[in-house]
Motif scaffolding. Structure first.
Motif: not given
Lengths: 343, 343
Positions: A264-265, A287, A289, B228-229, B232, B257, B261, B264-265, B284, B288-291, B333
């Motif tokens: 992606q980056r 979790w 996306y 996580a639930d 969200v 994180v 997600g 974004q979703r 982690l 990821l992107y975005p960091g 990011e």
């Protein structure tokens, strides 16, 4: 194992009861936490036992092998890998789900190599510290099972092909490759773990054979030490190939997530430009996306099954049914139709 | 602690030497792994010691409190949380970095509540299994420090404000809020951990006060159980508010994180439509992107410092300097200029 012939006087539960001015039943209650007993009495008994150097396990060990209710897990992976990979918390959670209800603890040791690991087992056995050991990271020419057998320490090996039948292992990765083939992918790369781990060679063979069944070869299979840096470098190498692979399969979820971020980056959309598949099905994957398509190898169940098998070998009265869950592909959002031919 | 007055005959190192047909120095070498000694001789000595029931620690404990070279860590968080949160592997990695070079192991136990945890400490102390304990998850009205003091077990508390000076803690979250204010954010939400944990109330106060200094209030502060639930659900609730917050600060990286997600979703771009900040700086976040923009609280260093402090309390000759690293904001990011006013 026959009882050892020792007969030197050690303190008994009767000595403790006399010292504390209670019955032996009260001592037993205090230690087993059964029945009703007041807190001051419990403390007096514990103090008496401490003064005399008596404990239930020490007492029992005079006649038979003591139950320490402790199981060793010696992790020899590099510190950085352990820290980065949530896989270990999953394994530990699975182990603990069977250990803790039975009052067992997990003794974690970190070592830098197999030599240090072997020395540690000898020390733990010599000092009677553990009832058994969970071995991680099955390696090529692994000296540990033979050592532990010689030491008489029950053990179980996590992550070895013999833990799960070969055909079941194949099911997961084979499914992953066929899923990509169905989506039209023909140029597929593979990013694996370290070459000295048994599962690395095994999974790579399954991957290669699944492609061969469709008359294809991997565009490349790159080994890593499972660190994020290595995963980024491998991904960049694959993305620089011409023609570029349209899909990459990673040997675990952590490096797959690094791979997605790297793509992606660099401006590639996942899955539009690149499909990605991981391995493990860690909680995180669902979790993110796009959600991570991955092979669920039931890490917790594998940990729980290993714990049950080990407890049975340690003499606990516990059923140890074989693990019947097969690894299976979990399709989420990181895989899609193959991108059109790229230069 | 004065030596206990016991004098019942126990096997000594001389008995082991005689049984194995070697010198006492050889027995010592075999157990301490110092000096040169052949593998067959080492084994013969270990077997002799096992036959007689002798071990260095058992021998030593006849006269003085034994060193088990084992430190307990009892985790009372729910199984699902432990599995999902890589924070624990980071803490363990930090602890092990100090424990393992000194031959110490970490005894992990999972318990379901504080009552079970307290009972476990009493058993571990009664059986002489550990030299000390690492306490996790400082809770409101925590009964454990008093219990361990009564039991005489050295301990250290992880994640408590007294571990790091209050002003230093503030530095991290305050910096996070000021970073968002500088980017033009005025509607900022907060997603915290469980209300019964000390750091939850503490961090929320720091967060609220940093906003108040700019004449602002949080649009909402939602407590979660760190699953996580829950993360969200909290994120969806915040995104449904009108006007919608343009930034959300999360109390740890794992739930941050999940939050990214979730956004974004739902079609929001990060950071264009929503800025996100985490807490912990787990490895982690940078892949990821975005960091992930996050507060680095130096989890490993905190773990290592806790281990050093505990080892010193256990009588090891080890310097235990206070942790001087302040939590600090790491900008990546996931944060950017505030989105224009939304309906």
């Amino acid at each position: 194992m026959s009882p050892s012939p020792r007969s030197s006087p050690r303190p008994t539960i009767k000595d403790v009861a006399a010292e504390a001015g209670v019955s032996t039943a009260a001592v037993s209650k205090a230690f087993n936490r059964t029945g009703r007993i007041s807190e001051p009495t419990r403390l007096r008994i514990m103090e008496a036992a401490a003064r005399l150097g008596w404990s239930p396990s020490a007492s029992a060990s005079a006649l038979r092998r003591s139950r320490t209710r402790t199981v060793a897990m010696v992790v020899s992976r590099a510190t950085d890998v352990l820290g980065a990979d949530p896989h270990f918390t999953e394994v530990i959670t699975g182990l603990e789900s069977e250990l803790s209800p039975r009052g067992y603890g997990l003794l974690l040791h970190l070592v830098s190599d197999v030599r240090e690991e072997s020395a540690l087992y000898e020390r733990l056995v010599a000092e009677g510290r553990v009832d058994g050991a969970v071995l991680t990271g099955s390696r090529v020419d692994d000296p540990r099972p033979a050592l532990l057998e010689r030491l008489g320490l029950p053990s179980v090996l996590l992550g070895a092909p013999d833990g799960i039948a070969l055909g079941q292992q194949e099911a997961g990765l084979g499914e992953a490759v066929r899923h990509l083939l169905d989506l039209g992918h023909r140029r597929i790369g593979y990013v694996s773990g370290p070459d000295d781990q048994v599962h690395t060679g095994f999974r790579r063979r399954v991957f290669t054979e699944a492609l061969a069944a469709a008359g294809l070869e991997p565009v490349a299979a790159i080994a890593t030490d499972f660190t994020a840096d290595a995963a980024v470098a491998a991904t960049e190498r694959l993305l620089a190939m011409r023609p570029r692979p349209t899909a990459i399969v990673y040997a675990n979820d952590s490096i797959a997530v690094c791979g997605i971020g790297t793509a992606q980056r660099a401006g590639f959309a996942v899955p539009r430009d690149l499909s990605v598949i991981g391995y493990d099905n860690l909680p995180l994957g669902q979790w993110l996306y796009p959600g991570l398509t991955t092979v669920d190898q039931h890490v917790r169940l594998v940990g729980a099954a290993a714990a049950r098998a080990l407890l049975a070998r340690c003499g606990e009265d516990i059923a140890s049914p074989p693990l019947t869950e097969r690894p299976r592909l979990v399709v989420r959002e990181s895989t899609g139709p193959a991108a059109r031919s790229t230069a």
